[in-house]
Each structure stands twice: as structure tokens, then as C-alpha cells.
Design a protein around this motif. Structure first.
Motif, PDB file in Angstrom:
ATOM      1  N   PRO A  18      38.942 -85.319  10.853  1.00 31.37           N
ATOM      2  CA  PRO A  18      39.924 -84.991   9.809  1.00 31.37           C
ATOM      3  C   PRO A  18      41.353 -84.923  10.343  1.00 31.37           C
ATOM      4  O   PRO A  18      41.575 -84.830  11.545  1.00 31.37           O
ATOM      5  CB  PRO A  18      39.472 -83.621   9.314  1.00 31.37           C
ATOM      6  CG  PRO A  18      38.507 -83.097  10.302  1.00 31.37           C
ATOM      7  CD  PRO A  18      37.966 -84.247  11.077  1.00 31.37           C
ATOM      8  N   MET A  19      42.296 -84.944   9.429  1.00 28.55           N
ATOM      9  CA  MET A  19      43.700 -84.781   9.785  1.00 28.55           C
ATOM     10  C   MET A  19      43.861 -83.489  10.578  1.00 28.55           C
ATOM     11  O   MET A  19      43.309 -82.449  10.200  1.00 28.55           O
ATOM     12  CB  MET A  19      44.564 -84.687   8.517  1.00 28.55           C
ATOM     13  CG  MET A  19      44.753 -86.016   7.832  1.00 28.55           C
ATOM     14  SD  MET A  19      45.791 -85.875   6.346  1.00 28.55           S
ATOM     15  CE  MET A  19      44.540 -85.651   5.081  1.00 28.55           C
ATOM     16  N   VAL A  53      53.261 -94.421   6.245  1.00 35.02           N
ATOM     17  CA  VAL A  53      52.001 -94.218   5.517  1.00 35.02           C
ATOM     18  C   VAL A  53      52.270 -93.598   4.144  1.00 35.02           C
ATOM     19  O   VAL A  53      51.731 -94.046   3.119  1.00 35.02           O
ATOM     20  CB  VAL A  53      51.043 -93.325   6.351  1.00 35.02           C
ATOM     21  CG1 VAL A  53      49.893 -92.822   5.505  1.00 35.02           C
ATOM     22  CG2 VAL A  53      50.533 -94.080   7.573  1.00 35.02           C
ATOM     23  N   PHE A  57      51.227 -95.036   0.317  1.00 33.12           N
ATOM     24  CA  PHE A  57      50.490 -94.249  -0.681  1.00 33.12           C
ATOM     25  C   PHE A  57      51.287 -94.166  -1.980  1.00 33.12           C
ATOM     26  O   PHE A  57      50.741 -94.351  -3.073  1.00 33.12           O
ATOM     27  CB  PHE A  57      50.201 -92.835  -0.160  1.00 33.12           C
ATOM     28  CG  PHE A  57      48.890 -92.701   0.565  1.00 33.12           C
ATOM     29  CD1 PHE A  57      48.765 -93.102   1.889  1.00 33.12           C
ATOM     30  CD2 PHE A  57      47.774 -92.175  -0.062  1.00 33.12           C
ATOM     31  CE1 PHE A  57      47.557 -92.976   2.563  1.00 33.12           C
ATOM     32  CE2 PHE A  57      46.561 -92.044   0.599  1.00 33.12           C
ATOM     33  CZ  PHE A  57      46.453 -92.441   1.919  1.00 33.12           C
ATOM     34  N   PHE A  65      46.028 -98.730   0.438  1.00 35.99           N
ATOM     35  CA  PHE A  65      46.118 -98.267   1.829  1.00 35.99           C
ATOM     36  C   PHE A  65      44.773 -98.445   2.533  1.00 35.99           C
ATOM     37  O   PHE A  65      44.712 -98.906   3.673  1.00 35.99           O
ATOM     38  CB  PHE A  65      46.564 -96.798   1.881  1.00 35.99           C
ATOM     39  CG  PHE A  65      46.598 -96.251   3.285  1.00 35.99           C
ATOM     40  CD1 PHE A  65      47.674 -96.518   4.125  1.00 35.99           C
ATOM     41  CD2 PHE A  65      45.538 -95.498   3.787  1.00 35.99           C
ATOM     42  CE1 PHE A  65      47.693 -96.040   5.436  1.00 35.99           C
ATOM     43  CE2 PHE A  65      45.554 -95.021   5.095  1.00 35.99           C
ATOM     44  CZ  PHE A  65      46.633 -95.289   5.915  1.00 35.99           C
ATOM     45  N   ARG A  66      43.674 -98.097   1.840  1.00 31.62           N
ATOM     46  CA  ARG A  66      42.341 -98.209   2.474  1.00 31.62           C
ATOM     47  C   ARG A  66      42.009 -99.663   2.821  1.00 31.62           C
ATOM     48  O   ARG A  66      41.336 -99.931   3.810  1.00 31.62           O
ATOM     49  CB  ARG A  66      41.247 -97.637   1.568  1.00 31.62           C
ATOM     50  CG  ARG A  66      41.325 -96.150   1.323  1.00 31.62           C
ATOM     51  CD  ARG A  66      41.143 -95.308   2.559  1.00 31.62           C
ATOM     52  NE  ARG A  66      41.552 -93.922   2.301  1.00 31.62           N
ATOM     53  CZ  ARG A  66      42.147 -93.136   3.181  1.00 31.62           C
ATOM     54  NH1 ARG A  66      42.400 -93.553   4.412  1.00 31.62           N
ATOM     55  NH2 ARG A  66      42.505 -91.917   2.858  1.00 31.62           N
ATOM     56  N   GLU A  69      43.985-100.474   5.838  1.00 31.40           N
ATOM     57  CA  GLU A  69      43.392 -99.735   6.955  1.00 31.40           C
ATOM     58  C   GLU A  69      42.102-100.420   7.404  1.00 31.40           C
ATOM     59  O   GLU A  69      41.852-100.578   8.598  1.00 31.40           O
ATOM     60  CB  GLU A  69      43.118 -98.295   6.485  1.00 31.40           C
ATOM     61  CG  GLU A  69      42.597 -97.379   7.563  1.00 31.40           C
ATOM     62  CD  GLU A  69      42.472 -95.936   7.059  1.00 31.40           C
ATOM     63  OE1 GLU A  69      41.907 -95.724   5.959  1.00 31.40           O
ATOM     64  OE2 GLU A  69      42.933 -95.020   7.755  1.00 31.40           O
ATOM     65  N   GLY A  87      42.744 -93.180  11.309  1.00 31.60           N
ATOM     66  CA  GLY A  87      43.212 -92.182  10.349  1.00 31.60           C
ATOM     67  C   GLY A  87      42.010 -91.397   9.820  1.00 31.60           C
ATOM     68  O   GLY A  87      40.883 -91.908   9.765  1.00 31.60           O
ATOM     69  N   GLY A  88      42.259 -90.173   9.413  1.00 28.25           N
ATOM     70  CA  GLY A  88      41.173 -89.294   8.991  1.00 28.25           C
ATOM     71  C   GLY A  88      40.348 -89.808   7.829  1.00 28.25           C
ATOM     72  O   GLY A  88      39.176 -89.453   7.675  1.00 28.25           O
ATOM     73  N   GLY A  89      40.946 -90.684   7.005  1.00 26.86           N
ATOM     74  CA  GLY A  89      40.228 -91.170   5.830  1.00 26.86           C
ATOM     75  C   GLY A  89      39.630 -92.556   6.003  1.00 26.86           C
ATOM     76  O   GLY A  89      39.087 -93.129   5.046  1.00 26.86           O
ATOM     77  N   ASN A 129      54.333 -86.867   5.957  1.00 27.10           N
ATOM     78  CA  ASN A 129      53.668 -88.175   6.102  1.00 27.10           C
ATOM     79  C   ASN A 129      52.150 -88.046   5.971  1.00 27.10           C
ATOM     80  O   ASN A 129      51.411 -88.959   6.317  1.00 27.10           O
ATOM     81  CB  ASN A 129      54.056 -88.830   7.432  1.00 27.10           C
ATOM     82  CG  ASN A 129      53.895 -90.352   7.368  1.00 27.10           C
ATOM     83  OD1 ASN A 129      54.125 -90.969   6.322  1.00 27.10           O
ATOM     84  ND2 ASN A 129      53.473 -90.961   8.465  1.00 27.10           N
ATOM     85  N   PRO A 131      50.346 -87.541   2.842  1.00 27.64           N
ATOM     86  CA  PRO A 131      50.462 -87.367   1.396  1.00 27.64           C
ATOM     87  C   PRO A 131      49.241 -86.712   0.749  1.00 27.64           C
ATOM     88  O   PRO A 131      49.379 -86.026  -0.265  1.00 27.64           O
ATOM     89  CB  PRO A 131      50.648 -88.806   0.871  1.00 27.64           C
ATOM     90  CG  PRO A 131      50.186 -89.696   1.976  1.00 27.64           C
ATOM     91  CD  PRO A 131      50.438 -88.964   3.246  1.00 27.64           C
ATOM     92  N   LEU A 132      48.065 -86.875   1.360  1.00 25.94           N
ATOM     93  CA  LEU A 132      46.871 -86.308   0.723  1.00 25.94           C
ATOM     94  C   LEU A 132      46.810 -84.787   0.872  1.00 25.94           C
ATOM     95  O   LEU A 132      45.958 -84.145   0.273  1.00 25.94           O
ATOM     96  CB  LEU A 132      45.601 -86.953   1.285  1.00 25.94           C
ATOM     97  CG  LEU A 132      45.410 -88.424   0.884  1.00 25.94           C
ATOM     98  CD1 LEU A 132      44.111 -88.971   1.454  1.00 25.94           C
ATOM     99  CD2 LEU A 132      45.405 -88.593  -0.632  1.00 25.94           C
ATOM    100  N   ARG A 148      33.990 -85.996   2.874  1.00 21.74           N
ATOM    101  CA  ARG A 148      33.840 -87.008   3.926  1.00 21.74           C
ATOM    102  C   ARG A 148      32.837 -86.653   5.015  1.00 21.74           C
ATOM    103  O   ARG A 148      32.519 -87.506   5.848  1.00 21.74           O
ATOM    104  CB  ARG A 148      35.204 -87.226   4.602  1.00 21.74           C
ATOM    105  CG  ARG A 148      36.226 -87.785   3.676  1.00 21.74           C
ATOM    106  CD  ARG A 148      37.598 -87.735   4.322  1.00 21.74           C
ATOM    107  NE  ARG A 148      38.604 -88.357   3.471  1.00 21.74           N
ATOM    108  CZ  ARG A 148      39.895 -88.351   3.762  1.00 21.74           C
ATOM    109  NH1 ARG A 148      40.323 -87.785   4.867  1.00 21.74           N
ATOM    110  NH2 ARG A 148      40.756 -88.932   2.944  1.00 21.74           N
TER     111      ARG A 148
HETATM  112  C1  S3P Z   1      44.627 -89.693   6.004  1.00 16.45           C
HETATM  113  C2  S3P Z   1      44.885 -89.365   7.323  1.00 16.45           C
HETATM  114  C3  S3P Z   1      46.117 -89.779   8.011  1.00 16.45           C
HETATM  115  C4  S3P Z   1      46.666 -91.055   7.390  1.00 16.45           C
HETATM  116  C5  S3P Z   1      46.829 -90.897   5.909  1.00 16.45           C
HETATM  117  C6  S3P Z   1      45.530 -90.559   5.202  1.00 16.45           C
HETATM  118  C7  S3P Z   1      43.394 -89.182   5.364  1.00 16.45           C
HETATM  119  O1  S3P Z   1      45.853 -89.987   9.402  1.00 16.45           O
HETATM  120  O2  S3P Z   1      45.837 -92.151   7.670  1.00 16.45           O
HETATM  121  O3  S3P Z   1      47.776 -89.879   5.676  1.00 16.45           O
HETATM  122  O4  S3P Z   1      43.041 -89.707   4.287  1.00 16.45           O
HETATM  123  O5  S3P Z   1      42.746 -88.270   5.932  1.00 16.45           O
HETATM  124  P1  S3P Z   1      45.600 -88.786  10.449  1.00 16.45           P
HETATM  125  O6  S3P Z   1      44.157 -88.391  10.363  1.00 16.45           O
HETATM  126  O7  S3P Z   1      45.939 -89.396  11.763  1.00 16.45           O
HETATM  127  O8  S3P Z   1      46.496 -87.675  10.071  1.00 16.45           O
END
Ligand code: S3P
Length: 181
Positions: A18-19, A53, A57, A65-66, A69, A87-89, A129, A131-132, A148
């Protein structure tokens, strides 16, 4: 300082989580230990698009974005031979999960960094940066992890607690786990 055996082509290890779980910090520490470079797919996307990023979004939405990515991760899984932080997502996209499964089948390591919410939020809770996390960052972060968690579990080959110790120590622990095979 032992670089683990990895796939013939692709990263020595991929970091997911996760972030705020410390993917960049632990990734840098691992890269230093192994004399490798760290690549971060958020930075790759920003370099390729010339956009932050958060702008992607806002202007194109999360689905766009996905897709970006996904293409970035697939490319890095064959072209980058150092440490790769996602990235976390990234795990949200089924094609990205499939690409990670293929990388693991080729001998790759996917390291899940787990972190306490307080530690993660202290790191990223107010970052524009991310946004979620806009609005109630604590609630958003917890909801994202809940949604997730099963995907993180699906893609990970090892899991490590991050955040309670310095990144260099977490990196040493990751190295020990990967050396066990
Ligand atoms: C996201 C995590 C971010 C980045 C974007 C979305 C997410 O990366 O890809 O803001 O959906 O969890 P980090 O995990 O490096 O912060």
C-alpha cells in the motif's frame, strides 16, 4: 549483500504494497545492497507522459492511469534488471496481476511490504500527489487496503513488515528471506 537468484530476464525483485509502505525507501536500500538500480513505475509514467500522477488521475481518470500503469509494469518486468517498485494500486489491474504471475513463474520474487496505518499515513497522508487519499486519508487508506488485500496476497511470494525499523534493516530481512528460496 547477496543478490538472490532471479529470472534470466527481468527485475531481481519487485516490491508491492500500500501507499506509504516504504517501497521506494526499501527498494533503494535493496538496490544499494545488490549494486542494482531502482526503478519506480510511477516515475516511469510521469517521465513518459510529462504529467504528475495526480494530473493523470484528474484529467483522464483512474482507469486510464491503470492502463498506463499496466503497460509500464509489463515493459519493466522484461527490460529492467534491478529492483522494481510498483504503485500501491498496480495489483488492481488483472493484466498486471497476470504479468506478475508470469514473472514469478520465471523465477521472480514479489515482495509485499506490510505497514501499520499510522506509519503509512504519517508518510503519505497529506501528499497531494496521492489523489486516492484525498478527503479522509485514514478512511480511504483503510478502504483501499481492504479492497486490495486479496490481490496483494495473490501476487506476493514473500511478505515483510515495514515501517517499524529503518529501511536498511527491512532490506536485510528481505534479502535473508529471498536467499532461503
Ligand atoms: C496509488 C499509489 C501511488 C500512485 C497513485 C495511486 C494507489 O503509488 O501510483 O497515487 O492506487 O495506491 P505509491 O504506492 O508509490 O504511493
Amino acid at each position: 549483500m547477496t543478490r538472490p537468484a532471479g529470472p534470466a530476464q527481468g527485475p531481481v525483485a519487485v516490491l508491492v504494497g500500500p501507499m506509504g509502505s516504504g517501497k521506494t525507501a526499501v527498494g533503494s536500500a535493496l538496490a544499494r545492497r545488490w549494486g542494482a538500480s531502482l526503478r519506480d513505475t510511477d516515475h516511469d509514467i510521469e517521465d513518459a507522459t510529462g504529467r504528475r500522477v495526480a494530473e493523470i488521475f484528474a484529467e483522464q481518470g483512474e482507469d486510464a492511469f491503470r492502463e498506463l500503469e499496466h503497460r509500464t509494469v509489463v515493459h519493466a518486468l522484461t527490460t529492467h534488471d534491478g529492483v522494481l517498485a510498483l504503485g500501491g494500486g498496480a495489483v488492481v489491474h488483472p493484466g498486471t496481476r497476470a504479468a506478475l504471475a508470469d514473472y514469478v513463474a520465471r523465477g521472480g520474487h514479489v515482495v509485499l511490504l506490510e505497514v501499520a496505518p499510522d506509519v503509512a499515513l504519517a508518510r503519505v497522508g497529506h501528499d497531494p500527489n496521492r489523489p486516492l487519499l484525498a478527503g479522509d486519508a485514514r478512511e480511504r487508506w483503510a478502504a483501499l487496503l481492504e479492497a486490495r488485500q486479496a490481490w496483494y496476497d495473490e501476487v506476493a511470494t514473500v511478505r515483510v513488515r515495514s515501517g517499524a525499523h529503518p529501511a536498511t534493516q527491512v532490506a536485510r530481512h528481505v534479502e535473508r528471506l529471498l536467499a532461503r528460496g
